[in-house]
Design an enzyme around this catalytic site. Structure first.
Site, PDB file in Angstrom:
ATOM      1  N   SER A 145       0.623  -1.004   0.060  1.00 49.44           N
ATOM      2  CA  SER A 145       0.030  -0.096   0.002  1.00 49.44           C
ATOM      3  C   SER A 145       0.841   0.877   0.168  1.00 49.44           C
ATOM      4  O   SER A 145       1.917   1.106   0.722  1.00 49.44           O
ATOM      5  CB  SER A 145      -0.746   0.227   1.323  1.00 49.44           C
ATOM      6  OG  SER A 145      -1.606   1.334   1.540  1.00 49.44           O
ATOM      7  N   TYR A 164      -2.540  -0.622  10.155  1.00 45.72           N
ATOM      8  CA  TYR A 164      -2.407  -1.040   8.622  1.00 45.72           C
ATOM      9  C   TYR A 164      -1.175  -0.523   8.018  1.00 45.72           C
ATOM     10  O   TYR A 164      -0.345  -1.374   7.460  1.00 45.72           O
ATOM     11  CB  TYR A 164      -3.653  -0.543   7.906  1.00 45.72           C
ATOM     12  CG  TYR A 164      -3.590  -1.220   6.474  1.00 45.72           C
ATOM     13  CD1 TYR A 164      -3.762  -2.430   6.114  1.00 45.72           C
ATOM     14  CD2 TYR A 164      -3.309  -0.273   5.433  1.00 45.72           C
ATOM     15  CE1 TYR A 164      -3.779  -2.839   4.696  1.00 45.72           C
ATOM     16  CE2 TYR A 164      -3.151  -0.615   4.053  1.00 45.72           C
ATOM     17  CZ  TYR A 164      -3.823  -1.954   3.751  1.00 45.72           C
ATOM     18  OH  TYR A 164      -3.618  -2.435   2.369  1.00 45.72           O
ATOM     19  N   LYS A 168       1.876  -2.836   6.585  1.00 44.05           N
ATOM     20  CA  LYS A 168       2.504  -3.141   5.345  1.00 44.05           C
ATOM     21  C   LYS A 168       3.844  -2.864   5.060  1.00 44.05           C
ATOM     22  O   LYS A 168       4.402  -3.327   4.259  1.00 44.05           O
ATOM     23  CB  LYS A 168       1.543  -2.235   4.555  1.00 44.05           C
ATOM     24  CG  LYS A 168       0.027  -3.012   4.134  1.00 44.05           C
ATOM     25  CD  LYS A 168       0.156  -4.185   3.446  1.00 44.05           C
ATOM     26  CE  LYS A 168      -1.038  -4.788   3.252  1.00 44.05           C
ATOM     27  NZ  LYS A 168      -1.075  -6.016   2.125  1.00 44.05           N
TER      28      LYS A 168
END
Length: 269
Positions: A145, A164, A168
């Protein structure tokens, strides 16, 4: 005919990957926690050359079993392992300071994120490594991402999605570590950011509070300021097309890199 394993193929761009790859003539092994649902969708959409195998990205034993099942389907070799599965925390609208009085929530969401987005890729690669070694292309692609890219975080002031983003970024390091270890074996490991995609996770605002929605609107405004040519979220089909184009044009010398779906580190939308 190339053989590709898509880990996390039940919905969103994962499901689009199997549609696109199968249409291009790949033999596709699609993994999902719920095999019945994915098998039903594959059958209903008449996707050719696709086998569905059960796997849980957070379970090393599950992935080892999936690799064993895959081996029997494809004569012990695959060309491309594509890791799409991930955990997207429900705290995506929260900034770091919003956790000031929510330490337990942060630790809980971080743990889930780490298990799926850092440990998961490591488990998957190790499970399928013997099959990749026997294959011709030796490609591993991790869907990351843009929020895991530090300069982009600073430039567009993306303060939310903390668990998140952190996980990532950790997943990118896992990919780089595999690239470093297996550099002499002809592997091409890549982390690729999919940009802004019109999936359910991105378009369903019902799970966000009004305050979180407001923060996200501010973030989108800053992103549009940096990318004035950006026309908004793209379709899963277009996203997958761009990612596979980067994969197909990548060289062994690029192994370990983290790239946007444009194949660079300057344009993330």
């Amino acid at each position: 005919m190339p053989t590709t394993v898509v880990v996390g193929a039940s919905r969103g761009i994962g499901y689009q990957f199997i549609q696109t790859l199968a249409a291009e003539g790949n033999t596709v092994i699609a993994t999902a926690r719920n095999v019945a649902d994915l098998e039903g969708n594959v059958k209903a959409d008449k996707i050719p050359n696709t086998h569905v195998v059960q796997a849980d990205l957070t379970s090393a034993d599950s992935l080892i079993a999936a690799a064993k099942a895959t081996s029997s389907l494809v004569n012990g070799q695959i060309d491309h392992l594509l890791i799409n599965g991930a955990f997207l925390s429900s705290t995506g609208g929260m900034n770091p300071t919003d956790f000031a009085d929510k330490a337990e929530l942060f630790l809980e969401e971080l743990k889930k994120s780490v298990e799926a987005n850092i440990a998961g890729p490591l488990f998957a690669i190790n499970a399928f490594l013997p099959l990749l070694r026997a294959g011709k292309e030796k490609r591993v692609t991790y869907i990351s991402s843009g929020v895991a890219y530090v300069p982009e975080t600073i430039d567009t002031r993306i303060a939310n999605s903390v668990p998140y983003s952190v996980s990532k970024a950790g997943g990118n390091i896992v990919i780089a570590k595999f690239a470093a270890e297996l550099q002499d074996e002809g592997f091409t490991f890549l982390s690729i950011a999919p940009g802004g995609v019109a999936t359910e996770a991105m378009t369903d605002m019902s799970k966000f509070t009004d305050e979180e929605k407001a923060k996200m609107q501010v973030m989108l405004g800053r992103m549009m300021q940096k990318y004035p040519e950006w026309k908004g979220l793209i379709s899963p089909e277009e996203c997958v097309k761009r990612i596979l184009n980067v994969v197909k044009n990548s060289k062994v010398e690029q192994s370990g890199q983290f790239l946007s779906y444009w194949g660079n580190t300057t344009q993330w939308l």
